[in-house]
Design a protein around this motif. Structure first.
Motif, PDB file in Angstrom:
ATOM      1  N   THR A  33       0.838  -1.197   0.000  1.00  0.00           N
ATOM      2  CA  THR A  33       0.000   0.000   0.000  1.00  0.00           C
ATOM      3  C   THR A  33       0.869   1.242   0.000  1.00  0.00           C
ATOM      4  N   ALA A  34       0.352   2.285  -0.595  1.00  0.00           N
ATOM      5  CA  ALA A  34       1.018   3.585  -0.606  1.00  0.00           C
ATOM      6  C   ALA A  34      -0.055   4.626  -0.833  1.00  0.00           C
ATOM      7  N   ALA A  35       0.192   5.802  -0.354  1.00  0.00           N
ATOM      8  CA  ALA A  35      -0.801   6.867  -0.491  1.00  0.00           C
ATOM      9  C   ALA A  35      -1.022   7.210  -1.955  1.00  0.00           C
ATOM     10  N   THR A  36      -2.261   7.469  -2.305  1.00  0.00           N
ATOM     11  CA  THR A  36      -2.589   7.907  -3.663  1.00  0.00           C
ATOM     12  C   THR A  36      -2.201   9.372  -3.822  1.00  0.00           C
ATOM     13  N   GLN A  37      -1.537   9.684  -4.909  1.00  0.00           N
ATOM     14  CA  GLN A  37      -1.082  11.055  -5.132  1.00  0.00           C
ATOM     15  C   GLN A  37      -1.298  11.480  -6.573  1.00  0.00           C
ATOM     16  N   HIS A  38      -1.254  12.793  -6.813  1.00  0.00           N
ATOM     17  CA  HIS A  38      -1.582  13.332  -8.137  1.00  0.00           C
ATOM     18  C   HIS A  38      -0.361  13.556  -9.010  1.00  0.00           C
ATOM     19  N   GLY A  39       0.835  13.401  -8.427  1.00  0.00           N
ATOM     20  CA  GLY A  39       2.053  13.607  -9.182  1.00  0.00           C
ATOM     21  C   GLY A  39       3.241  13.076  -8.413  1.00  0.00           C
ATOM     22  N   ILE A  40       4.423  13.244  -9.005  1.00  0.00           N
ATOM     23  CA  ILE A  40       5.633  12.742  -8.371  1.00  0.00           C
ATOM     24  C   ILE A  40       6.810  13.616  -8.782  1.00  0.00           C
ATOM     25  N   ALA A  41       7.664  13.953  -7.823  1.00  0.00           N
ATOM     26  CA  ALA A  41       8.864  14.749  -8.075  1.00  0.00           C
ATOM     27  C   ALA A  41      10.090  13.867  -7.905  1.00  0.00           C
ATOM     28  N   MET A  42      11.100  14.114  -8.713  1.00  0.00           N
ATOM     29  CA  MET A  42      12.330  13.335  -8.594  1.00  0.00           C
ATOM     30  C   MET A  42      12.968  13.568  -7.229  1.00  0.00           C
ATOM     31  N   HIS A  43      13.074  14.819  -6.850  1.00  0.00           N
ATOM     32  CA  HIS A  43      13.623  15.173  -5.547  1.00  0.00           C
ATOM     33  C   HIS A  43      12.782  16.294  -4.945  1.00  0.00           C
ATOM     34  N   GLY A  44      12.555  16.255  -3.676  1.00  0.00           N
ATOM     35  CA  GLY A  44      11.802  17.312  -3.019  1.00  0.00           C
ATOM     36  C   GLY A  44      10.306  17.198  -3.259  1.00  0.00           C
ATOM     37  N   ASP A  45       9.621  18.331  -3.094  1.00  0.00           N
ATOM     38  CA  ASP A  45       8.162  18.362  -3.180  1.00  0.00           C
ATOM     39  C   ASP A  45       7.692  18.875  -4.532  1.00  0.00           C
ATOM     40  N   LEU A  46       6.452  18.549  -4.860  1.00  0.00           N
ATOM     41  CA  LEU A  46       5.813  19.078  -6.064  1.00  0.00           C
ATOM     42  C   LEU A  46       5.490  20.563  -5.863  1.00  0.00           C
ATOM     43  N   LYS A  47       5.584  21.316  -6.923  1.00  0.00           N
ATOM     44  CA  LYS A  47       5.198  22.725  -6.858  1.00  0.00           C
ATOM     45  C   LYS A  47       3.683  22.874  -6.785  1.00  0.00           C
ATOM     46  N   TYR A  48       2.959  22.069  -7.542  1.00  0.00           N
ATOM     47  CA  TYR A  48       1.507  22.214  -7.667  1.00  0.00           C
ATOM     48  C   TYR A  48       0.788  21.211  -6.780  1.00  0.00           C
ATOM     49  N   ALA A  49      -0.088  21.712  -5.943  1.00  0.00           N
ATOM     50  CA  ALA A  49      -0.838  20.859  -5.024  1.00  0.00           C
ATOM     51  C   ALA A  49      -1.970  20.151  -5.752  1.00  0.00           C
TER      52      ALA A  49
ATOM     53  N   PRO B  72      12.348  21.351 -12.122  1.00  0.00           N
ATOM     54  CA  PRO B  72      13.450  20.573 -12.694  1.00  0.00           C
ATOM     55  C   PRO B  72      13.028  19.200 -13.200  1.00  0.00           C
ATOM     56  N   PHE B  73      12.253  18.471 -12.396  1.00  0.00           N
ATOM     57  CA  PHE B  73      11.764  17.169 -12.857  1.00  0.00           C
ATOM     58  C   PHE B  73      10.609  16.737 -11.981  1.00  0.00           C
ATOM     59  N   SER B  74       9.413  17.197 -12.354  1.00  0.00           N
ATOM     60  CA  SER B  74       8.183  16.797 -11.674  1.00  0.00           C
ATOM     61  C   SER B  74       7.154  16.423 -12.718  1.00  0.00           C
ATOM     62  N   LEU B  75       6.393  15.367 -12.414  1.00  0.00           N
ATOM     63  CA  LEU B  75       5.388  14.858 -13.348  1.00  0.00           C
ATOM     64  C   LEU B  75       4.026  14.806 -12.665  1.00  0.00           C
ATOM     65  N   TYR B  76       2.994  15.069 -13.472  1.00  0.00           N
ATOM     66  CA  TYR B  76       1.617  15.071 -12.968  1.00  0.00           C
ATOM     67  C   TYR B  76       0.758  14.167 -13.854  1.00  0.00           C
ATOM     68  N   GLY B  77      -0.362  13.722 -13.291  1.00  0.00           N
ATOM     69  CA  GLY B  77      -1.201  12.752 -13.970  1.00  0.00           C
ATOM     70  C   GLY B  77      -1.759  13.234 -15.299  1.00  0.00           C
ATOM     71  N   LEU B  78      -1.699  12.358 -16.306  1.00  0.00           N
ATOM     72  CA  LEU B  78      -2.312  12.629 -17.609  1.00  0.00           C
ATOM     73  C   LEU B  78      -3.244  11.463 -17.933  1.00  0.00           C
ATOM     74  N   LEU B  79      -2.779  10.430 -18.619  1.00  0.00           N
ATOM     75  CA  LEU B  79      -3.603   9.238 -18.781  1.00  0.00           C
ATOM     76  C   LEU B  79      -3.915   8.614 -17.418  1.00  0.00           C
ATOM     77  N   ALA B  80      -2.964   8.743 -16.510  1.00  0.00           N
ATOM     78  CA  ALA B  80      -3.193   8.269 -15.142  1.00  0.00           C
ATOM     79  C   ALA B  80      -3.744   9.422 -14.317  1.00  0.00           C
ATOM     80  N   GLU B  81      -4.924   9.227 -13.729  1.00  0.00           N
ATOM     81  CA  GLU B  81      -5.494  10.293 -12.908  1.00  0.00           C
ATOM     82  C   GLU B  81      -4.858  10.331 -11.520  1.00  0.00           C
ATOM     83  N   SER B  82      -4.198   9.228 -11.132  1.00  0.00           N
ATOM     84  CA  SER B  82      -3.480   9.197  -9.858  1.00  0.00           C
ATOM     85  C   SER B  82      -2.447   8.083  -9.906  1.00  0.00           C
TER      86      SER B  82
END
Length: 614
Positions: free
Chosen positions: A34-50, A108-118
C-alpha cells in the motif's frame, strides 16, 4: 509422560512463534503493498503544484483555440513510427500520443497525472501503480486500458529501438491489476528515477498494433490518444496535424491553456538556407534559429521592419549539454587519448566565434554545461569519495586539475597549441613524413572524413581542417542527406561528426544509453562515440542510483570529470537562449516556463486578418 508433555509444550511454543512471525511478515507485506494515492511525483523534493491545481502557471487558460501555424522541417520523412531505429520519422509525431504522466516545465523534474489520474508509490520507489482516467480514450474512440500500457512496454522493449531496452532495463514486471490499474515492479529500489520515466512513454493502442509489423517504417496513419491527430500528409514533403476536437483530456488541469492551434503544418525543405528564404517569403510562420550568422545578418527586411515578423531571444535555465566534434572510437586512429587531445588543440574556438559567429557563443567545457552539475572546480572531498573506487581506471588529472578546453587569443595564430598537439601525436606513435602524419608502426597516414548533414556547417569545419593540415592530418568533408545520415549514425559508419548530447536538469537512465559499454556496439544506440570504459559504467550506475539531489549533483560532476579527461570529443560551444522569429499573429503567455520554449502554450490572435486564421 513427562517427555510427551514437554514435546507438546515445545510444539505449542513453536506454533506461537510461527504465528508471531506470520503476523510480522503479513504486516510487512501489507505495508509494502500500500502507498498513499497522489496526483504527481517529483524526482527530488516536493511538487510545486498541489492536488486540485487549476493550471500550470506558465499557461493562459483563457487562450483562444484556432488558427494554423506552418513550420519548417529539414530533409524528409518516410515513417510515422518514431519508436524504432528504421526509417526517418516525421517531426513532432509524438503529439498524437499521451503518456501516463506529463512534465511541468517550470520544475526541474516533476510529473503530474495525464492518462493516469493518480498514482501510488512507496517511499522506497520499488514499484508504482498507475490508476488510469476512465475518460481516457484513443482517437478512434477505444478506451485506454491497463492492457495497452502493458502491451506498449512489452512491444518497445522487445521490438523498439535499443534505447528502450537500456532505459527500462530495471523493470522486473508489469501487471494489469484491473482494466484501469497497472503496476510496475522494479528489480531493485536503487533506480529512483524509474517510477517517473515509465510515466513519460507515449502509450500505444494494442488493438491497432497487435496485427501490424511494428519493426517496419510505415506511412499508415497511426491511432493515438493525444491532443492532435495526423490529418494528412504529402510523403516526404509535408505533414498536417489537426487538433482533436474530441480530445478526451482537453479539460485536465495539466492541459488547460495548451495545444491551442487548430492545425500544425510541417513543410520540409532541403536545407536551412532554402528554409530561411522560404520564411522571409512568408511560406511559414515560426522559426527557431540555430545559426549565429543567420541570426546576426539575415533577420532583416520589410517584414521585420513592418512588424509582420517579430524576433525574440529567450533565456532558459536548461543545461546545454555538449555539442562537439564526435570522434568514433571504433576507428583505430582515435583510440589513443593523446591523439584525441591533440585534435582538440587544433580547434580555435575564439577565432571561430569572432569571425564566424559574431561572438554569439560561449565555449563548452562540460558535458553538463549551464548547470550546477558541471565540473568547473577541483573535486570536493565528497566527490573524491565517489571517484576513489575507480582511481586506477581514470586519468590522474581527474583528481588534481580542472578541465578547460584550449583557449586562444582569437588571432588565428595557434602556434603554441599546435606544438602541444605535435608532441602529443609523437608520444602516441605518429610522426611527420613528407608533409603527412604517419603511424610509426603501420606506416598508415592519418586520414579521416568529417560527415555532415548541414551544408552551412562546412564554414565551421573548414578552419578546423586547415589547422589539422598543419599537423599533417588529412581530413575531408562529406555532406549527405538526412536519411543517409541517420542510417550511417545508427550503424556507426562514420569517422567524425558534429553532434550533441543534450542533458536535463535531472540526469538519470539516459546516461546509460549515452556512455555505457553494453551499448557501444548496439546499432541505433546513442553511445555513438563507442565508449567502453568500466569507470564510466560505474559512475553511470552511481548516477542512476543517487538517493537525493545532493548526491546526484556530486555523482554527475564525477562522471563529467572522467568524460572530460578522456578527451572523447572536441568540445565546441553553447548558448543559453532560444532565438526565435514568429509572425505577429502568434501570441504567447506573459509567464514563460524555465525549462522549455513553451510552444505548446502559444496561440493565434483572433481577427488579425492573417490568411492563416480561420
Amino acid at each position: 509422560m513427562q517427555l510427551v508433555k514437554h514435546c507438546l509444550q515445545s510444539s505449542h511454543n513453536v506454533f506461537r512463534a510461527l504465528q508471531v512471525l506470520c503476523l510480522i511478515l503479513c504486516s510487512a507485506i501489507a505495508w509494502q503493498a500500500t502507498a498513499a494515492t497522489q496526483h504527481g511525483i517529483a524526482m527530488h523534493g516536493d511538487l510545486k503544484y498541489a492536488a486540485g491545481f487549476s493550471h500550470f502557471d506558465y499557461t493562459n487558460p483563457d487562450a483562444p483555440k484556432g488558427g494554423k501555424v506552418v513550420q519548417s522541417s529539414i530533409g524528409t520523412f518516410d515513417s510515422f513510427n518514431p519508436f524504432i531505429i528504421k526509417g526517418t520519422p516525421a517531426d513532432d509525431i509524438g503529439l498524437i500520443y499521451d503518456s501516463l504522466l506529463t512534465r511541468a516545465q517550470d520544475e526541474p523534474f516533476s510529473l503530474y497525472g495525464l492518462l493516469a489520474e493518480s498514482l501510488e508509490v512507496p517511499d522506497d520507489r520499488s514499484w508504482i501503480i498507475f490508476n488510469l482516467n476512465p475518460s481516457a480514450k484513443f482517437s478512434d474512440g477505444q478506451p485506454v486500458t491497463a492492457a495497452d500500457v502493458v502491451y506498449t512496454f512489452t512491444l518497445l522493449r522487445e521490438q523498439g529501438a535499443p534505447f528502450f531496452r537500456a532505459y527500462y532495463a530495471d523493470i522486473e514486471q508489469i501487471e494489469a491489476l484491473s482494466p484501469l490499474r497497472v503496476k510496475f515492479t522494479f528489480k531493485h529500489n536503487l533506480n529512483r528515477e524509474l517510477p517517473l520515466i515509465v510515466g513519460e512513454v507515449g502509450i500505444l493502442p494494442k488493438h491497432y498494433w497487435q496485427d501490424r509489423d511494428f519493426t517496419k517504417p510505415s506511412l499508415d496513419i497511426p491511432v493515438g490518444s493525444g491532443p492532435y491527430t495526423l490529418a494528412s500528409f504529402d510523403a516526404g514533403r509535408s505533414v498536417t496535424l489537426q487538433r482533436n476536437p474530441d480530445y478526451w483530456g482537453k479539460d485536465l488541469a495539466v492541459n488547460l491553456g495548451r495545444y491551442n492551434f487548430d492545425s500544425l503544418v510541417y513543410d520540409y525543405y532541403r536545407d536551412g538556407t532554402v528554409a530561411m528564404e522560404a520564411f522571409k517569403a512568408g511560406e511559414y510562420d515560426f522559426r527557431q534559429e540555430n545559426s549565429a550568422k543567420r541570426w546576426a545578418t539575415e533577420y532583416n527586411g520589410q517584414a521585420f521592419d513592418s512588424g509582420d515578423i517579430i524576433t525574440h531571444q529567450l533565456t532558459h535555465k536548461n543545461p546545454t549539454g555538449m555539442q562537439a566534434f564526435i570522434l568514433n572510437l571504433r576507428r583505430a586512429q582515435f583510440q589513443d587519448a593523446r591523439v584525441r587531445e591533440a585534435l582538440t588543440m587544433a580547434f580555435d574556438f575564439e577565432w571561430t566565434n569572432k569571425n564566424i559567429f559574431h561572438n554569439a557563443y560561449t565555449r563548452t567545457h562540460s558535458y553538463f554545461s549551464n548547470s550546477e552539475m558541471a565540473a568547473s572546480a577541483l573535486p570536493t572531498p565528497e566527490e573524491l569519495k565517489i571517484l576513489e573506487p575507480v582511481r586506477d581506471q581514470v586519468p590522474p588529472e581527474v583528481f588534481t586539475k580542472i578541465y578547460r578546453a584550449p583557449e586562444t587569443d582569437g588571432s588565428g595564430r595557434i602556434y603554441k597549441e599546435l606544438r602541444t598537439a605535435k608532441r602529443l601525436l609523437q608520444e602516441a606513435g605518429w610522426e611527420f613524413q613528407d608533409g603527412k602524419l604517419v603511424n610509426t608502426e603501420t606506416q598508415q597516414p592519418f586520414i579521416f572524413e568529417m560527415l555532415l548533414v548541414q551544408p552551412a556547417f562546412e564554414r565551421v569545419v573548414a578552419p578546423f581542417i586547415r589547422n589539422l593540415e598543419r599537423l599533417g592530418i588529412q581530413a575531408s568533408i562529406r555532406i549527405i542527406d538526412v536519411s543517409q545520415y541517420i542510417n550511417r549514425l545508427r550503424s556507426f559508419d562514420f569517422d567524425v561528426i558534429v553532434s550533441s548530447f543534450g542533458q536535463s536538469n535531472s540526469p538519470g537512465n539516459e546516461q546509460r544509453d549515452f556512455w555505457h559499454s553494453s551499448l557501444a556496439n548496439e546499432p541505433g544506440s546513442r553511445n555513438i562515440i563507442g565508449i567502453k570504459n568500466p569507470a564510466v559504467d560505474y559512475l553511470v550506475e552511481q548516477i542512476i542510483t543517487a538517493p537525493d539531489r545532493k548526491q546526484l549533483v556530486l555523482r554527475v560532476r564525477a562522471l563529467d570529470r572522467v568524460l572530460q579527461w578522456n578527451h572523447y570529443v572536441v568540445p565546441q560551444y553553447h548558448i543559453n537562449s532560444y532565438r526565435i522569429a514568429v509572425r505577429k499573429f502568434i501570441q504567447m503567455p506573459e509567464v514563460r516556463p524555465d525549462y522549455n520554449l513553451g510552444f505548446d502554450t502559444w496561440w493565434a490572435a483572433p481577427a488579425t486578418g492573417d490568411n492563416r486564421q480561420p
